[in-house]
Design a protein around this motif. Structure first.
Motif, PDB file in Angstrom:
ATOM      1  N   ASN A   1     -82.908  48.113   0.152  1.00 52.70           N
ATOM      2  CA  ASN A   1     -83.659  46.946  -0.305  1.00 52.70           C
ATOM      3  C   ASN A   1     -85.026  46.964   0.375  1.00 52.70           C
ATOM      4  OD1 ASN A   1     -84.733  44.223  -0.512  1.00 52.70           O
ATOM      5  ND2 ASN A   1     -82.711  43.592  -1.198  1.00 52.70           N
TER       6      ASN A   1
ATOM      7  N   GLN B   1     -78.596  38.268  -9.018  1.00 50.70           N
ATOM      8  CA  GLN B   1     -79.255  38.841  -7.849  1.00 50.70           C
ATOM      9  C   GLN B   1     -78.211  39.239  -6.806  1.00 50.70           C
ATOM     10  OE1 GLN B   1     -80.275  34.609  -5.592  1.00 50.70           O
ATOM     11  NE2 GLN B   1     -81.912  35.856  -6.379  1.00 50.70           N
ATOM     12  N   THR B   2     -78.565  40.155  -5.945  1.00 51.33           N
ATOM     13  CA  THR B   2     -77.647  40.604  -4.908  1.00 51.33           C
ATOM     14  C   THR B   2     -77.545  39.554  -3.812  1.00 51.33           C
ATOM     15  OG1 THR B   2     -79.332  41.678  -3.544  1.00 51.33           O
ATOM     16  CG2 THR B   2     -78.373  42.973  -5.356  1.00 51.33           C
ATOM     17  N   MET B   3     -76.531  39.720  -2.964  1.00 46.21           N
ATOM     18  CA  MET B   3     -76.345  38.790  -1.855  1.00 46.21           C
ATOM     19  C   MET B   3     -77.547  38.805  -0.919  1.00 46.21           C
ATOM     20  SD  MET B   3     -73.577  38.929   1.211  1.00 46.21           S
ATOM     21  CE  MET B   3     -74.405  40.414   1.817  1.00 46.21           C
TER      22      MET B   3
ATOM     23  N   PRO C   1     -68.753  39.749  -2.193  1.00 46.58           N
ATOM     24  CA  PRO C   1     -69.467  40.628  -3.118  1.00 46.58           C
ATOM     25  C   PRO C   1     -69.051  40.464  -4.567  1.00 46.58           C
ATOM     26  CG  PRO C   1     -67.895  41.868  -1.770  1.00 46.58           C
ATOM     27  CD  PRO C   1     -67.998  40.499  -1.177  1.00 46.58           C
TER      28      PRO C   1
ATOM     29  N   GLU D   1     -80.616  39.613  -1.586  1.00 42.95           N
ATOM     30  CA  GLU D   1     -81.735  38.965  -2.267  1.00 42.95           C
ATOM     31  C   GLU D   1     -81.601  37.448  -2.175  1.00 42.95           C
ATOM     32  OE1 GLU D   1     -82.690  42.380  -5.664  1.00 42.95           O
ATOM     33  OE2 GLU D   1     -81.392  40.683  -6.132  1.00 42.95           O
TER      34      GLU D   1
ATOM     35  N   GLN E   1     -76.889  48.656   1.854  1.00 42.02           N
ATOM     36  CA  GLN E   1     -77.564  47.671   1.003  1.00 42.02           C
ATOM     37  C   GLN E   1     -78.911  47.277   1.584  1.00 42.02           C
ATOM     38  OE1 GLN E   1     -75.030  44.300  -0.016  1.00 42.02           O
ATOM     39  NE2 GLN E   1     -73.263  45.655  -0.250  1.00 42.02           N
TER      40      GLN E   1
ATOM     41  N   ALA F   1     -76.554  41.599 -14.369  1.00 38.92           N
ATOM     42  CA  ALA F   1     -75.993  41.222 -13.073  1.00 38.92           C
ATOM     43  C   ALA F   1     -76.891  40.191 -12.416  1.00 38.92           C
ATOM     44  CB  ALA F   1     -75.858  42.444 -12.174  1.00 38.92           C
TER      45      ALA F   1
ATOM     46  N   TYR G   1     -71.403  38.528  -6.750  1.00 34.59           N
ATOM     47  CA  TYR G   1     -72.724  39.086  -7.055  1.00 34.59           C
ATOM     48  C   TYR G   1     -72.641  40.280  -7.997  1.00 34.59           C
ATOM     49  CZ  TYR G   1     -74.119  36.068  -3.217  1.00 34.59           C
ATOM     50  OH  TYR G   1     -74.331  34.968  -2.412  1.00 34.59           O
ATOM     51  N   GLY G   2     -71.466  40.477  -8.575  1.00 36.28           N
ATOM     52  CA  GLY G   2     -71.275  41.608  -9.464  1.00 36.28           C
ATOM     53  C   GLY G   2     -71.493  41.258 -10.926  1.00 36.28           C
TER      54      GLY G   2
ATOM     55  N   HIS H   1     -70.141  36.850   2.814  1.00 38.87           N
ATOM     56  CA  HIS H   1     -70.143  38.057   1.994  1.00 38.87           C
ATOM     57  C   HIS H   1     -68.949  38.040   1.047  1.00 38.87           C
ATOM     58  CE1 HIS H   1     -69.748  42.680   1.624  1.00 38.87           C
ATOM     59  NE2 HIS H   1     -70.566  42.208   0.702  1.00 38.87           N
TER      60      HIS H   1
END
Length: 310
Positions: free
Chosen positions: A25, A275-277, A122, A279, A21, A273, A125-126, A120
């Motif tokens: 990024n 933002q990612t973790m 996840p 991010e 990840q 979706a 963040y999905g 974390h």
């Protein structure tokens, strides 16, 4: 702000996911990966062309913005103490710690060092959870929440390691339940586990084989929690929210289904979706509002996990 730097502790299956990840990024840079297993760090150094070290202090001396803890739960508290001592922000794998006592230490040292914390989870963040939250807007009065988890075997074939089947640190209550307990807390607030029964094998070194529990949210929504491993069925995880107008199901992490009275359930394709973790962790340092799960929230989840393990 230039690239957000991260140091990674632990090189297991999930640790390697974090590595990927970060590498994918453009706003992140891995300053080093730490593990005591020199053979493993050499493999990753060659595979990803990233710095590795077998000395924790060497990683901390690089002063990354975030340090990710991806080791077995029993080591989380001591690692968090070392990271906080260096004034670095801490990103921890779930569950927060070995138990709530260790989790309290982690919260305390982070607060005393005035460092930011994140966990974390996840699932949060999905795209599926993002869609699930959308579906709740017209669900009507919520009358029950249910979590059903079934595993053909534990540990699963892809998840073999020295501790994942142990009673001390492993089991699906520690590995799987935190995701859904945290999701429940995010959606509905605190939980009170009113009754439960957890089964264990005769071998005292091995983790649980089943659990059944009743709980209730602070707003009064009843919840049923059910888990079973070592059975003649394919793996399946259903998180169900029953409403007066419809029922919403999150199945196997990434599928969302809705159903109404007298109608078959229908799969809903997630539209977007969040933002990612990573991010979110970066944005927090930039002073921007972002969703992260703090150690304080992780400690609440840890207490519920501890209760179910009794």
């Amino acid at each position: 702000m230039t690239k957000t730097t991260i140091g990674i502790i632990g090189t297991g299956v999930v640790g390697e996911r974090i590595i990927n990840q970060a590498l994918n990024n453009e706003h992140y840079e891995i300053v080093a990966i730490f593990d005591t297993n020199e053979q493993r760090t050499n493999e990753l150094k060659e595979k990803y062309t990233v710095p590795t070290t077998n000395d924790l202090q060497s990683l901390l001396a690089l002063k990354p913005d975030w340090v990710y803890i991806g080791t077995p739960p029993v080591s989380h508290a001591s690692l968090a103490q070392e990271i906080a001592k260096n004034g670095l922000h801490i990103l921890s794998e779930k569950p927060l710690a070995h138990d709530a006592a260790d989790g309290e230490v982690m919260v305390q040292v982070a607060n005393e060092a005035n460092v930011k914390t994140a966990m974390h989870f996840p699932l949060m963040y999905g795209a599926a959870v993002h869609q699930l939250k959308e579906e709740l807007q017209d669900i009507g009065d919520i009358v029950r929440i249910e979590l059903h988890t079934y595993f053909s075997e534990w540990p699963r074939k892809w998840q073999q390691n020295p501790w994942i089947a142990s009673r001390e640190q492993g089991g699906f209550i520690r590995e799987i339940f935190p995701h859904y307990l945290q999701l429940t807390h995010h959606l509905f607030g605190d939980l009170d586990i009113t009754a439960h029964h957890t089964t264990y094998p005769e071998n005292e070194a091995l983790c649980e084989t089943g659990v059944s529990a009743l709980a209730k949210t602070t707003s009064g929504i009843p919840m049923i929690i059910n888990g079973l491993a070592g059975i003649g069925q394919e793996e399946r995880i259903d998180y169900k929210i029953f409403g007066a107008e419809k029922t919403v199901t999150l199945r196997n992490w990434s599928q969302v289904f809705t159903s109404k009275a007298y109608e078959a359930e229908v799969e809903v394709t997630p539209k977007a979706a969040p933002q990612t973790m990573l991010e979110a962790c970066r944005n927090v340092l930039l002073g921007e509002e972002s969703f992260i799960v703090s150690f304080e929230e992780g400690l609440k989840v840890q207490r519920w996990v501890d209760e179910l393990l009794k």
